[in-house]
Design a protein around this motif. Sequence first.
Motif, PDB file in Angstrom:
ATOM      1  N   MET A 203       0.338   2.988   1.556  1.00  0.00           N
ATOM      2  CA  MET A 203       0.240   1.606   1.118  1.00  0.00           C
ATOM      3  C   MET A 203       0.282   0.676   2.335  1.00  0.00           C
ATOM      4  O   MET A 203      -0.363  -0.356   2.310  1.00  0.00           O
ATOM      5  N   ILE A 204       1.033   1.056   3.347  1.00  0.00           N
ATOM      6  CA  ILE A 204       1.136   0.219   4.547  1.00  0.00           C
ATOM      7  C   ILE A 204      -0.214   0.158   5.257  1.00  0.00           C
ATOM      8  O   ILE A 204      -0.628  -0.916   5.711  1.00  0.00           O
ATOM      9  N   ILE A 205      -0.890   1.291   5.321  1.00  0.00           N
ATOM     10  CA  ILE A 205      -2.215   1.319   5.954  1.00  0.00           C
ATOM     11  C   ILE A 205      -3.184   0.435   5.176  1.00  0.00           C
ATOM     12  O   ILE A 205      -3.964  -0.317   5.764  1.00  0.00           O
ATOM     13  N   TYR A 206      -3.121   0.506   3.858  1.00  0.00           N
ATOM     14  CA  TYR A 206      -3.973  -0.329   3.009  1.00  0.00           C
ATOM     15  C   TYR A 206      -3.725  -1.812   3.292  1.00  0.00           C
ATOM     16  O   TYR A 206      -4.672  -2.592   3.459  1.00  0.00           O
ATOM     17  N   TYR A 207      -2.446  -2.205   3.364  1.00  0.00           N
ATOM     18  CA  TYR A 207      -2.126  -3.602   3.639  1.00  0.00           C
ATOM     19  C   TYR A 207      -2.606  -4.023   5.027  1.00  0.00           C
ATOM     20  O   TYR A 207      -3.123  -5.126   5.199  1.00  0.00           O
TER      21      TYR A 207
ATOM     22  N   ALA B 219      -1.008  -3.968  -4.821  1.00  0.00           N
ATOM     23  CA  ALA B 219      -2.276  -3.630  -4.164  1.00  0.00           C
ATOM     24  C   ALA B 219      -3.346  -4.691  -4.385  1.00  0.00           C
ATOM     25  O   ALA B 219      -4.271  -4.817  -3.578  1.00  0.00           O
ATOM     26  N   THR B 220      -3.249  -5.457  -5.444  1.00  0.00           N
ATOM     27  CA  THR B 220      -4.266  -6.481  -5.709  1.00  0.00           C
ATOM     28  C   THR B 220      -3.972  -7.816  -5.023  1.00  0.00           C
ATOM     29  O   THR B 220      -4.834  -8.691  -5.003  1.00  0.00           O
ATOM     30  N   ILE B 221      -2.790  -7.958  -4.460  1.00  0.00           N
ATOM     31  CA  ILE B 221      -2.443  -9.223  -3.802  1.00  0.00           C
ATOM     32  C   ILE B 221      -3.413  -9.587  -2.682  1.00  0.00           C
ATOM     33  O   ILE B 221      -3.848 -10.741  -2.605  1.00  0.00           O
TER      34      ILE B 221
END
Length: 148
Positions: A1-5, A81-83
């Motif tokens: 999730m950190i990589i995605y952000y 994740a949608t933020i």
Amino acid sequence: MIIYYCITIIANIVAAIVFYKNINVTVLSVMPLLLIALMIFQALLFKNEKVENGFRTAYGSNLTADEENKMLDSGSSFLLATIPWMIPFILFFPSIVKVLSILVYFVGLVGGLILYRIKNKGKIVNRIDAEEKERQEQEKKEQLGRWK
């Protein structure tokens, strides 16, 4: 999730730099900001809310407490994740399109819950079928007990 952000934040920063002339911050830019705050609040609420066994009504969910807790975790993750997808609504689009950020919010709110049910549909159906079979066997045993 950190990589995605990290990737989405970098993409939003690059978009803001590349399309600097197209930045359109208006009064309605507050709406996506408020929706982001609401999404964070609801994600934390979903993450911290735990359903306990035994507190069910006759017309409640067909999920077990463990399944509901996992579904709420999935909903929380999907909301978070949608933020990053709300940031372009703050920076770029015209006012009318900024109102459509509500749709992104609803996708984030409902998406994780639906995604959990789709991913675990087989397990849920198998459990419900097993419980129904067990109930029918118990009824047969009770019926046999009455006629003895």
